[in-house]
Scaffold this active site. Structure first.
Site, PDB file in Angstrom:
ATOM      1  N   THR A 104       0.989   6.090  -6.025  1.00 54.00           N
ATOM      2  CA  THR A 104       1.092   7.370  -6.722  1.00 54.00           C
ATOM      3  C   THR A 104      -0.201   7.654  -7.477  1.00 54.00           C
ATOM      4  O   THR A 104      -1.083   6.799  -7.583  1.00 54.00           O
ATOM      5  CB  THR A 104       2.253   7.377  -7.730  1.00 54.00           C
ATOM      6  OG1 THR A 104       1.960   6.456  -8.792  1.00 54.00           O
ATOM      7  CG2 THR A 104       3.565   7.001  -7.077  1.00 54.00           C
ATOM      8  N   ILE A 106      -2.393   8.108 -10.822  1.00 56.07           N
ATOM      9  CA  ILE A 106      -2.441   7.224 -11.985  1.00 56.07           C
ATOM     10  C   ILE A 106      -2.750   8.031 -13.237  1.00 56.07           C
ATOM     11  O   ILE A 106      -3.530   8.981 -13.203  1.00 56.07           O
ATOM     12  CB  ILE A 106      -3.487   6.109 -11.784  1.00 56.07           C
ATOM     13  CG1 ILE A 106      -3.331   5.018 -12.840  1.00 56.07           C
ATOM     14  CG2 ILE A 106      -4.907   6.669 -11.790  1.00 56.07           C
ATOM     15  CD1 ILE A 106      -4.180   3.787 -12.573  1.00 56.07           C
ATOM     16  N   ASP A 171       8.737   9.003 -13.127  1.00 56.11           N
ATOM     17  CA  ASP A 171       9.974   8.212 -13.139  1.00 56.11           C
ATOM     18  C   ASP A 171      11.188   9.059 -12.768  1.00 56.11           C
ATOM     19  O   ASP A 171      12.080   9.300 -13.583  1.00 56.11           O
ATOM     20  CB  ASP A 171      10.178   7.565 -14.505  1.00 56.11           C
ATOM     21  CG  ASP A 171       9.338   6.306 -14.645  1.00 56.11           C
ATOM     22  OD1 ASP A 171       8.690   5.898 -13.663  1.00 56.11           O
ATOM     23  OD2 ASP A 171       9.331   5.719 -15.736  1.00 56.11           O
TER      24      ASP A 171
END
Length: 311
Positions: A104, A106, A171
């Protein structure tokens, strides 16, 4: 290309190249949970830093629902392309089937909770700029086809690039994709940030707005909402009876408190992300150039060993 032969338990790089040989890893560990470790990595082709998420599949041997949720998170990330939502670059299963890996974007400065606690004297304007970007991300998720409800929005799930101030929602492990009714029924999330209707398991995307209001409160007070409670049961009782966190009483500015209260209102009165973006709370940002970057394209997927979400 090679990586250092070091022990994974030390939070350093581990010997397992991606199938393309594209990514090199650094030693520093960005974060670790019960099921996932995240490493700082380097994309040799594009010349940028990325986050390498590594999951040991044996950890899910007795928890198939958690494994399914992990695959769902990655699939959701793969469908989302917005400057304020963490994006997926690629994913694969290791050749021996032992680990699930995904790359992903950063955010080197970490999550917004830690960043705010590190920088205690930021201005109200800075907090408004962060909040504005979170809302842009939520607006995108909620108007996406299909609609995506985050369900676990909190400052520790929101990330920041400290050198630019760019905010990114991440998340999405508890996120729900819902149909045109926009109604979901599972009771998931972090109790301190959960809207009352979420406990009743009949809700829509406005539960994220409630959580967003508590994120703004945390950014203002540098306190976790309901920290005065001694346990989950006490949090639950206060939330479902409409008792606000004590931290709200420490917000001095009437306009700021009004904005948070608007987010915490009853579902029928709670505004959408789009409506909140035009709230007078953000008036002083008029003319500010909030960071906008071009959305990234869909993730690449290695075909050597496909992921079976039903595993």
């Amino acid at each position: 290309m090679s990586t250092q032969d070091v022990d994974d338990k030390d939070g350093e790089a581990f010997v397992e190249l991606d199938p393309t040989g594209r990514y090199g890893r650094y030693k520093d560990l960005l974060g670790a949970g019960a099921m996932k470790k995240v490493y700082r990595a380097f994309d040799l082709e594009d010349g940028i830093e990325v986050a390498w998420n590594r999951v040991k599949l044996r950890n899910f041997a007795t928890a198939p629902e958690k494994l399914k949720r992990l695959y769902c998170e990655v699939d959701i990330l793969n469908s989302l392309h917005h400057p304020h939502v963490l994006s997926l670059r690629t994913k694969w299963v290791s050749s021996d089937g032992a680990t699930y890996n995904f790359i992903t974007e950063i955010c080197p400065s970490g999550d917004l909770r830690g960043y705010r606690r590190k920088h205690k004297n930021v201005s109200l304007k800075a907090i408004k700029m962060w909040a504005h970007q979170i809302l842009l991300g939520l607006k995108y998720l909620h108007t996406h086809e299909p609609c995506v409800i985050h369900r676990d929005l909190k400052c520790s799930n929101i990330f920041i690039k400290g050198n630019t101030g760019q905010i990114m929602i991440g998340d999405l492990g508890l996120a729900a994709i819902v149909d045109r009714s926009h109604v979901a029924h599972s009771c998931l999330g972090t109790p301190e940030y959960m809207a009352p209707e979420l406990f009743e398991q009949d809700y829509n995307e406005l539960v994220d707005i409630y959580s967003f209001g508590l994120c703004v409160l945390e950014l203002l007070t540098v306190e976790t909402p309901y920290r005065e409670c001694t346990g989950v049961a006490q949090v639950y009782k206060r939330v479902i009876t409409g008792v606000r966190p004590e931290a709200l009483g420490r917000v001095q500015e009437p306009d700021v408190k009004r904005f948070i209260e608007r987010c915490l209102g009853q579902p029928r009165d709670r505004p959408s992300a789009a409506e909140l973006l035009s709230d007078p709370f953000f008036q002083e940002l008029n003319g500010c150039s909030c960071l906008v970057m071009q959305p990234v394209g869909p993730a690449r997927e290695d075909q050597r060993q496909p992921v079976d979400a039903a595993a």
